[in-house]
Design a protein around this motif. Structure first.
Motif, PDB file in Angstrom:
ATOM      1  N   UNK A 187      -0.826  -0.590  -6.798  1.00  0.00           N
ATOM      2  CA  UNK A 187      -1.328  -2.288  -5.994  1.00  0.00           C
ATOM      3  C   UNK A 187      -0.280  -2.733  -5.131  1.00  0.00           C
ATOM      4  N   UNK A 188       0.033  -2.810  -3.826  1.00  0.00           N
ATOM      5  CA  UNK A 188       0.630  -3.066  -3.268  1.00  0.00           C
ATOM      6  C   UNK A 188       0.147  -3.873  -1.897  1.00  0.00           C
ATOM      7  N   UNK A 189       1.177  -4.719  -1.719  1.00  0.00           N
ATOM      8  CA  UNK A 189       0.727  -5.539  -0.425  1.00  0.00           C
ATOM      9  C   UNK A 189       0.239  -4.731   0.687  1.00  0.00           C
ATOM     10  N   UNK A 190       1.459  -3.914   1.307  1.00  0.00           N
ATOM     11  CA  UNK A 190       1.716  -3.454   2.453  1.00  0.00           C
ATOM     12  C   UNK A 190       0.866  -1.700   2.524  1.00  0.00           C
ATOM     13  N   UNK A 191       0.390  -1.766   3.793  1.00  0.00           N
ATOM     14  CA  UNK A 191      -0.609  -0.425   3.961  1.00  0.00           C
ATOM     15  C   UNK A 191      -0.020   0.756   4.097  1.00  0.00           C
ATOM     16  N   UNK A 192       1.253   0.369   4.493  1.00  0.00           N
ATOM     17  CA  UNK A 192       3.012   1.540   4.853  1.00  0.00           C
ATOM     18  C   UNK A 192       2.622   2.398   3.386  1.00  0.00           C
ATOM     19  N   UNK A 243       2.440   5.975   2.836  1.00  0.00           N
ATOM     20  CA  UNK A 243       2.902   7.101   1.712  1.00  0.00           C
ATOM     21  C   UNK A 243       2.560   7.497   0.210  1.00  0.00           C
ATOM     22  N   UNK A 244       2.420   6.479  -0.190  1.00  0.00           N
ATOM     23  CA  UNK A 244       1.735   6.874  -1.995  1.00  0.00           C
ATOM     24  C   UNK A 244       0.745   8.234  -2.166  1.00  0.00           C
ATOM     25  N   UNK A 301      -4.994   6.149  -7.375  1.00  0.00           N
ATOM     26  CA  UNK A 301      -6.722   5.499  -6.173  1.00  0.00           C
ATOM     27  C   UNK A 301      -4.686   3.923  -5.316  1.00  0.00           C
ATOM     28  N   UNK A 302      -4.385   4.482  -4.815  1.00  0.00           N
ATOM     29  CA  UNK A 302      -3.740   3.851  -4.137  1.00  0.00           C
ATOM     30  C   UNK A 302      -3.886   2.050  -3.020  1.00  0.00           C
TER      31      UNK A 302
END
Length: 413
Positions: free
Chosen positions: A237-242, A246-247, A259-260
């Motif tokens: 989980x991360x706030x950045x779509x970038x 990338x992941x 899943x990301x």
């Protein structure tokens, strides 16, 4: 354990001493009310055993981990190895996890000292590796494709000089995850995953997903490659779509099913609650958000390495310290350090209040990073009234309002 060992202990002993079939054995934790296990005069947290082929012949290699280092010794197969294993069985370890070529044995010693053994057969026998190249005790080899894909290692499979600290952080975090998960499964706090119902792990604030990919690689790699061989469903989980893009690309290149999710730690939605919550260096109150989500999900295991502690530090600057402790916050550098300690002490107490057993440990030496504290929490049962009282007294004395306390107060649970 006594010299007149029960049948369950005898079976574990025989499996560990079976040099032809042992893949790896782990002894972890300590029995309730017993002292910390001691190996070669050192208090240790865990011990790992495997068979290695040396120039002098086949040996049982014993690696004991204290608070900061790994200590390795080799014992010739036969009487020497038997004596070493008997000495370890005599220590008050709470759990033994033994992987052999054909089965897995999990021994847990109850609070009353009774050994409980669970044995599961492998669907297919695995090949045992006895090479001595793991003597450096690396869970992830420098040339592992995951490390190359993450840019920690170069194309020749060597850790880049500029990435040594990151490699060390990831390696030690995965090591703690391994030990914590082994103990939690053995004690029944984390279910044993299956192909149909895999272990669900979420990495909150994953960024470039160093921890996500490293943990997935180690947990899913077969035992003969030094991994756990578990069925795992990993989510970052991360706030950045970038970061998610990338992941996702890295995962596709490695053939990893992960899943990301794009979103904040506080608001990210998962299709199912995770068993394990990880958060590596979530900044300031983002660590509180991660702990609150873990508690809200009833996660069985939470591992969080906090980053900066600005919130409580700012509150200490604005609030007079209780007497006679004004000297702790009079000087800026001491106030900042005390804020770190107070913040994590409050977090640990809240986790205990919510039904978790909590350890605060150093997960990597301060020479590699000053951000080396880790909160390890295992859900064990109901709320603790004692911890609730300690928390209330502490916040009243210092006049602070911890973010985690506020989040839990607002929670419907």
């Amino acid at each position: 354990m006594s010299t007149t060992s029960p049948q369950e202990v005898d079976r574990v002993r025989a499996a560990v001493l079976d040099a032809d079939h042992l893949v790896r054995a782990l002894a972890t934790g300590r029995r309730k009310g017993q002292p910390v296990p001691v190996v070669d005069g050192r208090e240790v947290r865990r011990v790992e055993l495997r068979v290695v082929d040396l120039k002098a012949g086949r040996h049982l290699q014993v690696t004991a981990y204290d608070a900061t280092q790994a200590h390795t010794s080799n014992h010739a197969v036969g009487e020497q190895a038997a004596a070493a294993v008997d000495a370890l069985l005599a220590q008050p370890f709470a759990n033994w996890h033994v992987d052999t070529a054909t089965e897995t044995l999990q021994l847990r010693v109850t609070r009353k000292g009774a050994p409980l053994l669970h044995v599961s057969a492998r669907e297919e026998a695995v090949e045992v590796s006895r090479g001595h190249d793991r003597a450096k005790d690396r869970l992830l080899r420098e040339d592992d494709p995951v490390l190359v894909a993450l840019g920690i290692s170069d194309a020749q499979g060597r850790v880049k000089p500029s990435r040594q600290a990151k490699y060390r952080q990831v390696e030690e975090f995965v090591r703690l995850l391994d030990a914590s998960l082994t103990e939690a499964i053995a004690q029944g706090h984390v279910r044993t995953p299956t192909a149909d119902d895999p272990l669900r792990v979420v990495d909150l604030g994953c960024g470039n997903a160093y921890l996500t990919f490293a943990a997935h690689r180690f947990l899913t790699a077969p035992p003969e490659e030094g991994g756990r061989g578990l069925a795992v469903r990993m989510t970052g989980v991360d706030v950045k779509q970038q970061s998610a893009d990338h992941n996702g690309s890295v995962a596709a290149g490695l053939g990893i099913d992960a899943d990301f999710v794009v979103g904040s730690i506080a608001d990210a939605e998962l299709d199912r609650a995770p068993d394990v919550v990880l958060a590596l260096h979530a900044c300031d109150t983002a660590t509180d958000d991660a702990l609150a989500r873990g508690i809200g999900w009833d996660a069985a295991l939470v591992l969080a390495a906090p980053c900066c502690h600005h919130d409580i530090a700012a509150q200490l600057r604005a609030t007079p310290a209780p007497e006679p402790y004004a000297v702790l916050t009079r000087h800026g550098i001491l106030r900042e350090r005390f804020a770190d300690t107070l913040t994590d002490a409050l977090r640990a107490t809240l986790l205990r209040r919510e039904g978790y057993r909590v350890d605060v440990v150093e997960f990597v030496e301060s020479a590699h990073t000053p951000r080396n504290t880790l909160l390890r929490a295992v859900r064990t049962g109901g709320r603790s009234d004692d911890a609730a009282g300690e928390y209330a007294a502490l916040v009243a004395a210092w006049g602070v309002r911890p973010r985690l306390g506020e989040l839990l107060r607002r929670s419907p649970a």
